[in-house]
Design a protein around this motif. Structure first.
Motif, PDB file in Angstrom:
ATOM      1  N   ARG A 208     -35.968  -2.757  40.244  1.00  0.00           N
ATOM      2  CA  ARG A 208     -35.270  -3.572  41.231  1.00  0.00           C
ATOM      3  C   ARG A 208     -33.805  -3.758  40.855  1.00  0.00           C
ATOM      4  O   ARG A 208     -32.913  -3.640  41.702  1.00  0.00           O
ATOM      5  N   ILE A 209     -33.559  -4.071  39.596  1.00  0.00           N
ATOM      6  CA  ILE A 209     -32.172  -4.274  39.191  1.00  0.00           C
ATOM      7  C   ILE A 209     -31.406  -2.954  39.189  1.00  0.00           C
ATOM      8  O   ILE A 209     -30.225  -2.907  39.543  1.00  0.00           O
TER       9      ILE A 209
ATOM     10  N   THR B   9     -30.542 -10.393  42.562  1.00  0.00           N
ATOM     11  CA  THR B   9     -31.527  -9.574  41.854  1.00  0.00           C
ATOM     12  C   THR B   9     -31.465  -9.826  40.356  1.00  0.00           C
ATOM     13  O   THR B   9     -32.503  -9.951  39.686  1.00  0.00           O
ATOM     14  N   ILE B  10     -30.263  -9.907  39.807  1.00  0.00           N
ATOM     15  CA  ILE B  10     -30.111 -10.176  38.376  1.00  0.00           C
ATOM     16  C   ILE B  10     -30.687 -11.545  38.034  1.00  0.00           C
ATOM     17  O   ILE B  10     -31.422 -11.702  37.053  1.00  0.00           O
TER      18      ILE B  10
ATOM     19  N   ALA C 134     -22.423  -5.513  48.787  1.00  0.00           N
ATOM     20  CA  ALA C 134     -23.662  -5.434  48.011  1.00  0.00           C
ATOM     21  C   ALA C 134     -23.684  -6.419  46.842  1.00  0.00           C
ATOM     22  O   ALA C 134     -24.727  -6.584  46.195  1.00  0.00           O
ATOM     23  N   LEU C 135     -22.564  -7.071  46.564  1.00  0.00           N
ATOM     24  CA  LEU C 135     -22.469  -7.936  45.388  1.00  0.00           C
ATOM     25  C   LEU C 135     -23.400  -9.151  45.444  1.00  0.00           C
ATOM     26  O   LEU C 135     -24.055  -9.468  44.439  1.00  0.00           O
ATOM     27  N   PRO C 136     -23.525  -9.852  46.571  1.00  0.00           N
ATOM     28  CA  PRO C 136     -24.455 -10.998  46.593  1.00  0.00           C
ATOM     29  C   PRO C 136     -25.892 -10.595  46.285  1.00  0.00           C
ATOM     30  O   PRO C 136     -26.595 -11.301  45.545  1.00  0.00           O
ATOM     31  N   ALA C 137     -26.343  -9.467  46.837  1.00  0.00           N
ATOM     32  CA  ALA C 137     -27.714  -9.025  46.563  1.00  0.00           C
ATOM     33  C   ALA C 137     -27.890  -8.659  45.096  1.00  0.00           C
ATOM     34  O   ALA C 137     -28.942  -8.924  44.502  1.00  0.00           O
TER      35      ALA C 137
ATOM     36  N   VAL D  58     -24.260  -8.209  29.517  1.00  0.00           N
ATOM     37  CA  VAL D  58     -24.350  -6.794  29.867  1.00  0.00           C
ATOM     38  C   VAL D  58     -25.792  -6.429  30.191  1.00  0.00           C
ATOM     39  O   VAL D  58     -26.739  -7.041  29.688  1.00  0.00           O
ATOM     40  N   VAL D  59     -25.923  -5.438  31.045  1.00  0.00           N
ATOM     41  CA  VAL D  59     -27.202  -4.775  31.288  1.00  0.00           C
ATOM     42  C   VAL D  59     -26.959  -3.297  31.030  1.00  0.00           C
ATOM     43  O   VAL D  59     -26.144  -2.674  31.714  1.00  0.00           O
TER      44      VAL D  59
END
Length: 337
Positions: free
Chosen positions: A190-191, A166-167, A159-162, A126-127
């Protein structure tokens, strides 16, 4: 609001064991819950582990429980991105439209209310974002005032690949509690921007609307004209209300006064401008004055009380705007009234 202008420091925690009661106590604390339940363990026996690193803005955590578990999570004033390594985790398990988490596919937790989960043995990552922080980033990106976000449950597939990149790129910094605060802050933003690009569907409003009718109209007009010298009389003229009637309308709507609302709009516009400005050619003083703050010492104290840092710190950090989006800027001194 934060009152400490210092950059937050990160703390780390790690716990593991094989006692069910210890696991229940731990996760009830993590989830602000009073009814975490643990059922049948895996064939190798029960165990649990939990690790987290974070500050008052962003926390990254991973957990594993070798047993079926269920209960209630209370997210409070947080937005949470989560993904599991295996199947069998369901959010809003007691509702007609439960959220089934597929392996390694991130989702966002329900926001602003407790919700029921049911989970098979798996590792979950989780974030967690402090709501004020993520709403502030969203407001800056959208050129709007911060406010409650409308996040999709599942990500925009484009947007999922980016988001994943980033994560992955931020992980080393986020997991290191000794990372420099400035480096950590950059990765936080960024995240946050990547999460917003994938999940945020908050409609632009230009205002943090607290009511309807005259209050909504007044807020919209104030937000659109915040770069001009405004008085209560100007707002009265636009809305057709007397000064007393205007104050009463804002009070009934649970909103701050018109002039307080104007101040808040200007502060957030200044923050957006400072985040996008080049610190080698821009000063806090010129941005603040352009938005109507003549007393710089008082302005700096007010800004720090709202955002938790001095305006000079915001300017020096500089956030690069997303590709294709022009940086926001303060109005020029030649703007007409």
């Amino acid at each position: 609001m934060r009152t400490d202008p210092r950059t937050p420091t990160a703390t780390a925690t790690a716990q593991h064991g094989a006692v069910v009661d210890d696991a229940v106590e731990l996760f009830e604390g993590v989830y602000s819950s009073h009814d975490i339940n643990v059922g049948q363990p895996v064939s190798d026996g029960f165990s649990y582990r939990y690790r987290a690193v974070g500050d008052d803005r962003v926390t990254i955590a991973t957990s594993a429980v070798a047993a079926h578990r269920w209960g209630t999570i209370n997210p409070g004033r947080q937005y949470t991105l989560a993904w599991a390594t295996g199947p069998g985790m369901v959010l809003d398990a007691d509702r007609r439209d439960p959220i089934t988490m597929h392996p390694n596919v991130p989702v966002t937790y329900p926001v602003g209310r407790p919700f029921v989960f049911d989970a098979a043995p798996a590792v979950q990552h989780v974030v967690r974002f402090d709501a004020d922080f993520l709403e502030s980033v969203s407001g800056a990106l959208r050129g709007d005032l911060p406010g409650p976000l409308d996040l999709r449950t599942t990500a925009d597939q484009a947007a999922l690949p980016a988001l994943r990149r980033t994560i992955a790129g931020a992980a080393a910094t986020l997991w290191d509690p000794s990372a420099l605060p400035s480096v950590r802050d950059t990765q936080h933003r960024r995240i946050a921007e990547a999460v917003l690009a994938a999940f945020d569907q908050t409609p632009p409003s230009g205002v943090a609307a607290a009511g309807h009718g005259a209050v909504r109209a007044a807020q919209e007009w104030i937000a659109a004209n915040a770069h001009r010298p405004l008085t209560t009389a100007d707002v009265c003229r636009v809305t057709g209300l007397s000064a007393r009637g205007l104050q009463a309308a804002f009070h009934r709507a649970g909103a701050t006064s018109p002039m307080q609302f104007l101040r808040d709009v200007r502060l957030h516009r200044i923050r957006t401008a400072l985040e996008a400005a080049d610190p080698t050619s821009t000063t806090v003083a010129e941005v603040a004055r352009a938005w109507g703050f003549a007393h710089l010492g008082r302005f700096a104290g007010t800004y720090a009380g709202v955002f938790g840092e001095r305006p000079s710190s915001t300017l020096q950090r500089r956030v690069t705007p997303p590709t294709g989006q022009s940086p926001s800027s303060a109005p020029t001194a030649s703007t007409t009234t």
